[in-house]
Write an enzyme that holds these catalytic residues in place. Structure first.
Site, mmCIF file in Angstrom:
data_model
loop_
_atom_site.group_PDB
_atom_site.id
_atom_site.type_symbol
_atom_site.label_atom_id
_atom_site.label_comp_id
_atom_site.label_asym_id
_atom_site.label_seq_id
_atom_site.Cartn_x
_atom_site.Cartn_y
_atom_site.Cartn_z
ATOM 1 N N ASP A 34 0.871 -8.366 13.993
ATOM 2 C CA ASP A 34 1.853 -7.706 13.135
ATOM 3 C C ASP A 34 3.125 -7.438 13.950
ATOM 4 O O ASP A 34 3.237 -7.880 15.099
ATOM 5 C CB ASP A 34 1.280 -6.422 12.505
ATOM 6 C CG ASP A 34 1.031 -5.343 13.537
ATOM 7 O OD1 ASP A 34 0.973 -5.672 14.736
ATOM 8 O OD2 ASP A 34 0.906 -4.163 13.167
ATOM 9 N N GLU A 52 -10.065 -1.274 11.997
ATOM 10 C CA GLU A 52 -9.766 -1.170 10.575
ATOM 11 C C GLU A 52 -9.800 -2.594 10.026
ATOM 12 O O GLU A 52 -9.553 -3.559 10.760
ATOM 13 C CB GLU A 52 -8.391 -0.551 10.371
ATOM 14 C CG GLU A 52 -8.347 0.898 10.834
ATOM 15 C CD GLU A 52 -6.992 1.543 10.595
ATOM 16 O OE1 GLU A 52 -6.906 2.393 9.716
ATOM 17 O OE2 GLU A 52 -6.038 1.193 11.292
ATOM 18 N N ALA A 53 -10.073 -2.716 8.728
ATOM 19 C CA ALA A 53 -10.140 -4.050 8.129
ATOM 20 C C ALA A 53 -8.821 -4.803 8.340
ATOM 21 O O ALA A 53 -8.801 -6.025 8.470
ATOM 22 C CB ALA A 53 -10.452 -3.930 6.652
ATOM 23 N N ASN A 54 -7.702 -4.066 8.452
ATOM 24 C CA ASN A 54 -6.395 -4.712 8.636
ATOM 25 C C ASN A 54 -6.187 -5.271 10.046
ATOM 26 O O ASN A 54 -5.117 -5.780 10.360
ATOM 27 C CB ASN A 54 -5.263 -3.754 8.251
ATOM 28 C CG ASN A 54 -5.204 -2.510 9.145
ATOM 29 O OD1 ASN A 54 -5.701 -2.514 10.275
ATOM 30 N ND2 ASN A 54 -4.592 -1.444 8.644
ATOM 31 N N SER A 59 6.296 -1.091 12.988
ATOM 32 C CA SER A 59 5.201 -2.054 12.910
ATOM 33 C C SER A 59 5.329 -3.055 11.757
ATOM 34 O O SER A 59 6.230 -3.863 11.747
ATOM 35 C CB SER A 59 3.894 -1.267 12.827
ATOM 36 O OG SER A 59 2.814 -2.114 12.857
ATOM 37 N N ARG A 111 -2.186 2.900 -2.106
ATOM 38 C CA ARG A 111 -2.953 1.665 -1.935
ATOM 39 C C ARG A 111 -4.231 1.773 -2.747
ATOM 40 O O ARG A 111 -4.840 2.849 -2.811
ATOM 41 C CB ARG A 111 -3.335 1.454 -0.469
ATOM 42 C CG ARG A 111 -2.147 1.343 0.455
ATOM 43 C CD ARG A 111 -2.588 0.754 1.804
ATOM 44 N NE ARG A 111 -1.624 1.071 2.851
ATOM 45 C CZ ARG A 111 -0.456 0.459 3.016
ATOM 46 N NH1 ARG A 111 -0.095 -0.490 2.182
ATOM 47 N NH2 ARG A 111 0.355 0.804 3.999
ATOM 48 N N ARG A 119 -5.610 5.711 -2.434
ATOM 49 C CA ARG A 119 -5.112 6.752 -1.518
ATOM 50 C C ARG A 119 -3.619 6.544 -1.302
ATOM 51 O O ARG A 119 -3.098 5.426 -1.501
ATOM 52 C CB ARG A 119 -5.848 6.720 -0.170
ATOM 53 C CG ARG A 119 -5.771 5.381 0.526
ATOM 54 C CD ARG A 119 -6.427 5.412 1.890
ATOM 55 N NE ARG A 119 -5.580 6.019 2.892
ATOM 56 C CZ ARG A 119 -4.610 5.381 3.555
ATOM 57 N NH1 ARG A 119 -4.331 4.100 3.298
ATOM 58 N NH2 ARG A 119 -3.892 6.003 4.453
ATOM 59 N N GLY A 153 0.125 6.370 4.456
ATOM 60 C CA GLY A 153 0.781 7.287 5.390
ATOM 61 C C GLY A 153 1.917 6.612 6.133
ATOM 62 O O GLY A 153 2.520 7.201 7.033
ATOM 63 N N ASP A 210 -0.061 -4.714 17.309
ATOM 64 C CA ASP A 210 -1.293 -3.950 17.476
ATOM 65 C C ASP A 210 -2.348 -4.292 16.427
ATOM 66 O O ASP A 210 -3.407 -3.672 16.385
ATOM 67 C CB ASP A 210 -1.038 -2.426 17.551
ATOM 68 C CG ASP A 210 -0.329 -1.868 16.336
ATOM 69 O OD1 ASP A 210 -0.187 -2.605 15.333
ATOM 70 O OD2 ASP A 210 0.072 -0.692 16.392
HETATM 71 C C1 G16 Z 1 -0.593 2.026 10.893
HETATM 72 C C2 G16 Z 1 -1.770 2.751 11.492
HETATM 73 C C3 G16 Z 1 -3.057 2.101 11.030
HETATM 74 C C4 G16 Z 1 -3.101 2.063 9.510
HETATM 75 C C5 G16 Z 1 -1.833 1.426 8.950
HETATM 76 C C6 G16 Z 1 -1.726 1.564 7.445
HETATM 77 O O1 G16 Z 1 -0.594 0.697 11.327
HETATM 78 O O2 G16 Z 1 -1.663 2.733 12.885
HETATM 79 O O3 G16 Z 1 -4.138 2.827 11.557
HETATM 80 O O4 G16 Z 1 -4.198 1.351 9.067
HETATM 81 O O5 G16 Z 1 -0.693 2.050 9.499
HETATM 82 O O6 G16 Z 1 -1.758 2.919 7.116
HETATM 83 P P1 G16 Z 1 -1.457 3.458 5.664
HETATM 84 O O7 G16 Z 1 -2.457 2.769 4.767
HETATM 85 O O8 G16 Z 1 -1.664 4.942 5.738
HETATM 86 O O9 G16 Z 1 -0.063 3.042 5.308
HETATM 87 P P2 G16 Z 1 0.739 -0.030 11.789
HETATM 88 O O10 G16 Z 1 0.261 -1.339 12.304
HETATM 89 O O11 G16 Z 1 1.619 -0.122 10.591
HETATM 90 O O12 G16 Z 1 1.276 0.883 12.859
#
Ligand code: G16
Length: 544
Positions: free
Chosen positions: A287, A383-385, A64, A517, A508, A511, A291
């Site tokens: 992105d 999500e805000a993102n 992503s 972050r 936090r 992931g 998504d």
């Molecule tokens: C993924 C998840 C999202 C999450 C984002 C950032 O998005 O699907 O739900 O908000 O990662 O997560 P983290 O803050 O744990 O890094 P994407 O678009 O990267 O697949």
């Protein structure tokens, strides 16, 4: 079969000494660490399919928003939702087995523990984004599926939401719950038809510039544009940053190492610079795997203004809430909004006080939000993102179609609701269908982005990425609004937050990236920046 698994596993090893974890969106890291992971995810998804009576399981290979050198592997459950959480632990267990023999034994032990017949039929469907490393990861995945006699279909290059859509279609084909035709063309047709129906003859005003982050969303959205009738909808789109022939520019501007795409726009709070957005023109960014969605424009007087996931959420909730009211269904359907700790406090306040809708807060990750949203008849989650969707219960969709309208206005509201329900990808957040939904709502309301922006005023906020020695030291609680570990860190954060008015901050571990972050909001821009930097310092100090 044992010999086949051992032989195939030997060709796709994990990297010794590396600890793997199923994170926010599956396993995600440098691509060269992943072939063994992909192989083992193949074993696990075959098991999951067998556990669910042979229903197809999806596997998406994507990282992503991460840099082009990263990749990721994530598992999709039969209705297109994220893998059930209990199984994330099984995936982590299987992936971390130190040897091929140990892997085989763990695979068999898992099957025994979960009462799965490894010889029963199993089926897995998969796709990947445009990263060059995706090809090798697909080979490793297919090797595991071959070794375990699992039927499999390679849908090749797709956006993440398209793979979720196809997984659901495969499992519902020929049933009353059929979600659509099981093909990429079926995806374009379903959502394009719903887009036209949801517009109900209204025309979209003005041009929309779509920044595709040089990711898979570019070519896929261009395919979709071929089936959307331009004259009937007024949909006039300029696609930019859609170069997928040079994989190294993924999530970057074509001209150099400057980022573009939804993650960049949201975190840096600025528009991509090349091509420069035309003043006043409506813009949005996807992105890398399409998504996430963020809208913005550059105002000739006041400059850049962003409409993020919180704004999309409140726009959708307000529009759907009004329609439910006009349809006379306010006593029959429960509408709710799901956010995370990153939601701007002003948006939560607007949804609760002005729209009078309940708001639920969950940890980061659409898997958590989706689950919470399904508790409502209409669950709006973003999500805000910019990652999210609106989920409608089967009962809500049935009522929209079955209720006898008492007036032309009610008929109109019911038909619009049914079309909007079809337009929004029900399986997962989808930048393309979310964008079509926003365009429909703006057309219905006759709004510009400025009108949309006037609904409430965001609290100034800042998101900071902090690299630390060991991000796993950071453990969060209370829907990630507080740190339980390392001991003492939260007390220090509380101490600095207390020095600012109307302020909030949390930290936090990511992931999806090897970093923490920090989010901060406060009464003024400079205070939000200052607070974010102070909390980032605390994180750095505790993480080293
Ligand atoms: C993924 C998840 C999202 C999450 C984002 C950032 O998005 O699907 O739900 O908000 O990662 O997560 P983290 O803050 O744990 O890094 P994407 O678009 O990267 O697949």
């Amino acid at each position: 079969m044992d010999e086949k698994i051992l032989a195939a596993s030997a060709k796709h090893p994990i990297v010794a000494g590396q600890v793997y974890k199923y994170g926010t969106a599956g396993f995600r890291m440098k691509a060269d660490l992943l072939p063994g992971v992909s192989f083992r995810v193949g074993l696990l998804s075959g098991l999951r399919s067998r556990k669910l009576n042979g229903q197809a399981i999806g596997v998406m290979i994507t990282a992503s928003h991460n840099p082009a050198s990263d990749n990721g592997v994530k598992i999709v459950d039969p209705m297109g939702e994220m893998l059930e959480q209990e199984w994330e632990a099984y995936a982590t267990r299987l992936v971390n087995c130190p040897s091929d023999q140990d892997l085989l034994e763990t695979y068999k032990a898992l099957a025994a523990q979960l009462k799965i017949d490894v010889n029963a039929p199993g089926r897995v469907v998969y796709g990947r984004d445009t990263r060059p490393s995706g090809h090798g990861l697909v080979v490793a995945l297919a090797a595991a599926l071959g070794a375990t006699n699992t039927e499999h279909t390679d849908y090749k290059i797709l956006t993440t939401p398209q793979l979720h859509y196809l997984t659901r279609c495969v499992n519902t084909e020929g049933t009353p719950k059929s979600y659509g035709q099981t093909s990429e063309a079926g995806y374009y047709q379903k959502f394009s038809d719903a887009f036209v129906r949801a517009l109900r003859g209204k025309k979209i005003q003005g041009q929309l510039t779509v920044d595709c982050a040089n990711g898979v969303g570019g070519p896929k959205f261009s395919e979709m544009l071929k089936v959307i009738p331009k004259l009937a909808t007024g949909f006039d789109v300029k696609v930019v940053n859609d170069d997928v022939l040079r994989p190294e520019v993924l999530n970057l501007e074509a001209s150099g190492p400057v980022a573009c795409g939804a993650d960049f726009v949201k975190t840096k709070q600025r528009a991509p610079q090349n091509p420069k957005p035309v003043l006043g023109v409506r813009c949005c960014s996807f992105d890398g795997d399409a998504d996430r969605l963020i809208y913005y424009w550059i105002d000739p007087d006041t400059g850049f203004f962003m409409l993020d996931g919180d704004r999309i959420s409140s726009l959708a909730a307000s529009f759907i809430g009004d329609l439910v009211h006009s349809a006379g269904l306010e006593d029959d359907l429960r509408i709710g909004v799901v956010q995370t700790a990153y939601a701007n406090g002003a948006s939560t306040n607007y949804i609760e006080k002005h729209l009078q809708l309940p708001v639920v807060c969950t940890p980061t990750g659409v898997k958590h939000l989706h689950h919470a949203a399904c508790q409502f008849d209409v669950g709006v989650y973003f999500e805000a993102n910019g990652h999210g969707t609106v989920v409608f219960s089967q009962e809500a969709m049935r009522i929209f179609r079955a209720k006898e309208p008492q007036s032309p206005a009610q008929k109109d509201a019911l038909e619009t609701l049914a079309a909007v329900g079809d337009l929004i990808n029900q399986t997962v957040g989808d930048a393309i269908t979310d964008m079509l939904m926003v365009e429909v709502i703006l057309a219905h309301k006759g709004w510009t982005l400025k009108d949309w922006a006037m609904t409430y005023t965001d609290l100034p906020n800042r998101l900071v990425r902090v690299e630390v020695g060991n991000k796993d030291l950071f453990q969060a609680t209370d829907a990630e609004r507080r740190l339980s570990h390392p001991p003492g860190a939260q007390d220090e954060i509380d101490h600095v937050v207390r020095k600012y008015t109307s302020a909030r901050s949390f930290a936090r571990a990511s992931g999806t990236e090897n970093a923490c972050r920090v989010y901060a909001e406060a009464a003024t821009r400079s205070e939000a920046d200052e607070l974010a930097n102070k909390v980032a310092q605390i994180v750095k100090q505790f993480g080293s």
